[in-house]
Design a protein around this motif. Sequence first.
Motif, PDB file in Angstrom:
ATOM      1  N   ALA A   7     -60.485  -0.709  88.024  1.00  0.00           N
ATOM      2  CA  ALA A   7     -59.260  -0.841  88.715  1.00  0.00           C
ATOM      3  C   ALA A   7     -59.676  -0.941  90.029  1.00  0.00           C
ATOM      4  O   ALA A   7     -59.293  -1.428  91.119  1.00  0.00           O
ATOM      5  CB  ALA A   7     -58.184   0.150  88.488  1.00  0.00           C
ATOM      6  N   GLY A   8     -60.647   0.213  90.308  1.00  0.00           N
ATOM      7  CA  GLY A   8     -61.216   0.327  91.719  1.00  0.00           C
ATOM      8  C   GLY A   8     -61.967  -0.883  92.157  1.00  0.00           C
ATOM      9  O   GLY A   8     -61.880  -1.141  93.368  1.00  0.00           O
ATOM     10  N   LEU A   9     -62.774  -1.395  91.344  1.00  0.00           N
ATOM     11  CA  LEU A   9     -63.429  -2.814  91.890  1.00  0.00           C
ATOM     12  C   LEU A   9     -62.472  -3.840  92.186  1.00  0.00           C
ATOM     13  O   LEU A   9     -62.909  -4.686  92.887  1.00  0.00           O
ATOM     14  CB  LEU A   9     -64.284  -3.303  90.748  1.00  0.00           C
ATOM     15  CG  LEU A   9     -65.585  -2.361  90.615  1.00  0.00           C
ATOM     16  CD1 LEU A   9     -66.409  -2.779  89.392  1.00  0.00           C
ATOM     17  CD2 LEU A   9     -66.538  -2.258  91.526  1.00  0.00           C
ATOM     18  N   LEU A  10     -61.593  -3.995  91.145  1.00  0.00           N
ATOM     19  CA  LEU A  10     -60.457  -5.189  91.579  1.00  0.00           C
ATOM     20  C   LEU A  10     -59.739  -4.865  92.679  1.00  0.00           C
ATOM     21  O   LEU A  10     -59.459  -5.683  93.536  1.00  0.00           O
ATOM     22  CB  LEU A  10     -59.554  -5.078  90.160  1.00  0.00           C
ATOM     23  CG  LEU A  10     -60.042  -5.701  89.028  1.00  0.00           C
ATOM     24  CD1 LEU A  10     -59.112  -5.337  87.951  1.00  0.00           C
ATOM     25  CD2 LEU A  10     -60.391  -7.112  89.277  1.00  0.00           C
ATOM     26  N   ALA A  11     -59.588  -3.506  92.979  1.00  0.00           N
ATOM     27  CA  ALA A  11     -58.652  -3.148  94.375  1.00  0.00           C
ATOM     28  C   ALA A  11     -59.645  -3.696  95.544  1.00  0.00           C
ATOM     29  O   ALA A  11     -58.984  -4.093  96.396  1.00  0.00           O
ATOM     30  CB  ALA A  11     -58.438  -1.788  94.343  1.00  0.00           C
ATOM     31  N   LEU A  12     -61.032  -3.231  95.204  1.00  0.00           N
ATOM     32  CA  LEU A  12     -61.884  -3.624  96.536  1.00  0.00           C
ATOM     33  C   LEU A  12     -62.003  -5.119  96.515  1.00  0.00           C
ATOM     34  O   LEU A  12     -62.290  -5.564  97.728  1.00  0.00           O
ATOM     35  CB  LEU A  12     -63.191  -2.975  96.091  1.00  0.00           C
ATOM     36  CG  LEU A  12     -63.408  -1.646  96.425  1.00  0.00           C
ATOM     37  CD1 LEU A  12     -64.880  -1.054  96.031  1.00  0.00           C
ATOM     38  CD2 LEU A  12     -63.138  -1.289  98.008  1.00  0.00           C
ATOM     39  N   ALA A  13     -61.986  -5.737  95.716  1.00  0.00           N
ATOM     40  CA  ALA A  13     -62.120  -7.310  95.666  1.00  0.00           C
ATOM     41  C   ALA A  13     -60.908  -7.886  96.065  1.00  0.00           C
ATOM     42  O   ALA A  13     -61.094  -8.752  97.099  1.00  0.00           O
ATOM     43  CB  ALA A  13     -62.147  -7.883  94.397  1.00  0.00           C
ATOM     44  N   VAL A  14     -59.635  -7.303  95.854  1.00  0.00           N
ATOM     45  CA  VAL A  14     -58.268  -7.856  96.467  1.00  0.00           C
ATOM     46  C   VAL A  14     -58.464  -7.430  97.990  1.00  0.00           C
ATOM     47  O   VAL A  14     -57.938  -8.281  98.819  1.00  0.00           O
ATOM     48  CB  VAL A  14     -57.154  -7.245  95.710  1.00  0.00           C
ATOM     49  CG1 VAL A  14     -55.970  -7.283  96.624  1.00  0.00           C
ATOM     50  CG2 VAL A  14     -57.127  -7.560  94.385  1.00  0.00           C
ATOM     51  N   VAL A  15     -58.729  -6.356  98.376  1.00  0.00           N
ATOM     52  CA  VAL A  15     -58.778  -5.955 100.019  1.00  0.00           C
ATOM     53  C   VAL A  15     -59.826  -6.832 100.383  1.00  0.00           C
ATOM     54  O   VAL A  15     -59.567  -7.177 101.540  1.00  0.00           O
ATOM     55  CB  VAL A  15     -59.277  -4.447  99.683  1.00  0.00           C
ATOM     56  CG1 VAL A  15     -59.436  -4.136 101.355  1.00  0.00           C
ATOM     57  CG2 VAL A  15     -58.242  -3.404  99.524  1.00  0.00           C
ATOM     58  N   GLY A  16     -61.068  -7.110  99.851  1.00  0.00           N
ATOM     59  CA  GLY A  16     -62.031  -7.944 100.657  1.00  0.00           C
ATOM     60  C   GLY A  16     -61.335  -9.451 100.765  1.00  0.00           C
ATOM     61  O   GLY A  16     -61.587  -9.911 102.018  1.00  0.00           O
ATOM     62  N   VAL A  18     -58.290 -10.223 100.891  1.00  0.00           N
ATOM     63  CA  VAL A  18     -57.369 -10.429 102.129  1.00  0.00           C
ATOM     64  C   VAL A  18     -57.993 -10.165 103.398  1.00  0.00           C
ATOM     65  O   VAL A  18     -57.525 -10.904 104.082  1.00  0.00           O
ATOM     66  CB  VAL A  18     -56.019  -9.020 101.703  1.00  0.00           C
ATOM     67  CG1 VAL A  18     -55.238  -8.861 103.021  1.00  0.00           C
ATOM     68  CG2 VAL A  18     -55.556  -9.210 100.517  1.00  0.00           C
ATOM     69  N   GLY A  19     -58.992  -9.316 103.552  1.00  0.00           N
ATOM     70  CA  GLY A  19     -59.647  -9.089 104.666  1.00  0.00           C
ATOM     71  C   GLY A  19     -60.027 -10.429 105.048  1.00  0.00           C
ATOM     72  O   GLY A  19     -60.252 -10.799 106.590  1.00  0.00           O
ATOM     73  N   LEU A  20     -60.878 -11.066 104.270  1.00  0.00           N
ATOM     74  CA  LEU A  20     -61.598 -12.311 104.539  1.00  0.00           C
ATOM     75  C   LEU A  20     -60.530 -13.382 105.098  1.00  0.00           C
ATOM     76  O   LEU A  20     -60.711 -14.110 106.222  1.00  0.00           O
ATOM     77  CB  LEU A  20     -62.287 -12.965 103.422  1.00  0.00           C
ATOM     78  CG  LEU A  20     -62.783 -14.390 103.655  1.00  0.00           C
ATOM     79  CD1 LEU A  20     -64.212 -14.264 104.653  1.00  0.00           C
ATOM     80  CD2 LEU A  20     -63.508 -14.909 102.233  1.00  0.00           C
ATOM     81  N   GLY A  21     -59.224 -13.500 104.222  1.00  0.00           N
ATOM     82  CA  GLY A  21     -58.355 -14.362 104.710  1.00  0.00           C
ATOM     83  C   GLY A  21     -57.874 -14.110 106.196  1.00  0.00           C
ATOM     84  O   GLY A  21     -57.719 -14.896 107.027  1.00  0.00           O
ATOM     85  N   VAL A  22     -57.700 -12.864 106.302  1.00  0.00           N
ATOM     86  CA  VAL A  22     -57.160 -12.365 107.634  1.00  0.00           C
ATOM     87  C   VAL A  22     -58.136 -12.856 108.935  1.00  0.00           C
ATOM     88  O   VAL A  22     -57.976 -13.400 109.837  1.00  0.00           O
ATOM     89  CB  VAL A  22     -56.765 -11.084 108.035  1.00  0.00           C
ATOM     90  CG1 VAL A  22     -56.537 -10.523 109.333  1.00  0.00           C
ATOM     91  CG2 VAL A  22     -55.647 -10.626 107.039  1.00  0.00           C
ATOM     92  N   PHE A  23     -59.392 -12.466 108.538  1.00  0.00           N
ATOM     93  CA  PHE A  23     -60.665 -12.741 109.371  1.00  0.00           C
ATOM     94  C   PHE A  23     -60.729 -14.132 109.885  1.00  0.00           C
ATOM     95  O   PHE A  23     -60.906 -14.721 110.820  1.00  0.00           O
ATOM     96  CB  PHE A  23     -61.712 -12.047 109.009  1.00  0.00           C
ATOM     97  CG  PHE A  23     -62.994 -12.323 109.876  1.00  0.00           C
ATOM     98  CD1 PHE A  23     -63.251 -11.886 111.025  1.00  0.00           C
ATOM     99  CD2 PHE A  23     -63.721 -13.322 109.340  1.00  0.00           C
ATOM    100  CE1 PHE A  23     -64.292 -12.166 112.002  1.00  0.00           C
ATOM    101  CE2 PHE A  23     -65.108 -13.724 110.019  1.00  0.00           C
ATOM    102  CZ  PHE A  23     -65.359 -13.070 111.481  1.00  0.00           C
ATOM    103  N   ALA A  24     -60.492 -14.754 108.462  1.00  0.00           N
ATOM    104  CA  ALA A  24     -60.803 -16.363 108.618  1.00  0.00           C
ATOM    105  C   ALA A  24     -59.698 -17.123 109.360  1.00  0.00           C
ATOM    106  O   ALA A  24     -59.913 -18.254 109.762  1.00  0.00           O
ATOM    107  CB  ALA A  24     -61.362 -17.076 107.593  1.00  0.00           C
ATOM    108  N   TRP A  25     -58.541 -16.700 109.361  1.00  0.00           N
ATOM    109  CA  TRP A  25     -57.235 -17.458 109.661  1.00  0.00           C
ATOM    110  C   TRP A  25     -57.444 -17.880 111.180  1.00  0.00           C
ATOM    111  O   TRP A  25     -57.691 -17.129 111.807  1.00  0.00           O
ATOM    112  CB  TRP A  25     -55.899 -16.776 109.130  1.00  0.00           C
ATOM    113  CG  TRP A  25     -54.775 -17.417 109.550  1.00  0.00           C
ATOM    114  CD1 TRP A  25     -53.898 -18.256 108.708  1.00  0.00           C
ATOM    115  CD2 TRP A  25     -53.896 -17.243 110.673  1.00  0.00           C
ATOM    116  NE1 TRP A  25     -52.985 -18.670 109.505  1.00  0.00           N
ATOM    117  CE2 TRP A  25     -52.837 -18.234 110.726  1.00  0.00           C
ATOM    118  CE3 TRP A  25     -54.078 -16.570 112.155  1.00  0.00           C
ATOM    119  CZ2 TRP A  25     -51.812 -18.546 111.779  1.00  0.00           C
ATOM    120  CZ3 TRP A  25     -53.224 -16.606 112.905  1.00  0.00           C
ATOM    121  CH2 TRP A  25     -52.031 -17.550 112.687  1.00  0.00           C
TER     122      TRP A  25
END
Length: 429
Positions: A7-16, A18-25
């Motif tokens: 669950a922790g790894l999935l949460a990190l992947a989701v955060v990553g 989302v972060g990439l999407g925000v950074f790249a947008w």
Amino acid sequence: MLKRLIAGLLALAVVGLVGLGVFAWRPAIGKIDPPAPSSFAPDLVARGEALAGAGYCSTCHTSKGGQPFAGGYPMKTGFGTIYSTNITPDPGTGIGTWSEAAFRRAMHEGVARDGAHLLPVFPYDHFTKLSDDDVSALYAYMMTRPPVVASAKRNSVPFPLNIRALQAGWKLLFFKPGRFEPDAAKSAEWNRGAYLAEGVSHCGACHTPRNALGAEKRGKAYAGALIDGWVAPPLTAANPSPAPWDQAELTAYLRTGVSRYHGVAAGPMAPVVHDGLIKLPGADIRALAIYFADVDGAAGRGGALAPALRRAAVADRLNVGPQNDPAARLYTAACASCHYNGVGQPNPLRPDLALNSAVNLDDPTNLIRVVLYGVSAKDGAPGVVMPGFNRFSDAEVARLATYLRATRTDKPAWPNLEKKVAAIRAQGK
């Protein structure tokens, strides 16, 4: 415990993600109605035409037999084949609905009108150095071209490399946006040449080796690289030509495609000279020559020319009279009738092979290509043709190259030449 870890790894992947999407947008820039060609000043359009020539826009954005600037030109990369896009002002398939602000963002930041990151085969890492005024001139020129309906071809870059958002990460690692900064210690002409070479002409895109992610290697500017099946030679002091590339040689080569001591423009360099740089005024060609003569340290190699000419004159006499060596006979029969100089100075229309860059490079690719496929009247010296010898066997081409390397240079023999010839022949012209 395991469930918590997953669950922790999935949460990190989701955060990553989302972060990439925000950074790249990047936001889309609104469409406009195509501007009327008459809305651009003629002198601005003319300046844009010269800059577009210096940037080889037509070369990369025109497919073989296609309409100018309509895209479809294939660029083979280590990640797949990427096709250039339509940059005519067609509103449906080109850039007709792009405002100047959208065009400027593409040139300076590598972002399309719709907010998508552009792939770095479009050399925005160089175009970012262009002044706003020059980008305006390029925009004026492109918007006054005839619109052509031509949809983009599908690239063959595989998933996930084809995800445009990932280009934001590439930019974070390798892209330094910003305009050209003059070197106060250099002359105005040197800085003009540097501005053109590092910016619109993006010379490093071909002459600088790239890393595993396709970015130009830092600290290796102009060190030479492979491009489109040819060797783009080093433009630094590492260039192996026995005669220095001084200002006069560079000016002649960049202006006409012909130099007295180094041969003629061929392969990917031919359209650079004959279709691109031809649009630049003489003062800009001189500025480029001043810049690159400094980059390759020509001033410190002036003493190399006279010994190189003496060695070339000695080699030139090797093929006079009866020949017993089969390789010498092959050279005499196929090459010597054109490649000779008997008047004391090399004739630029009969390139002296002891001085020629292709014979002196560490890699025989360019020499083999020229032997197999020749040099057309359009590519080399205008109106002068070197015929190809692709009827020769691989062994004969290898024998000829070995002979030239041994008798015209003091450099080590090229290894595995016959296999090299076969591989280049298999690639085709």
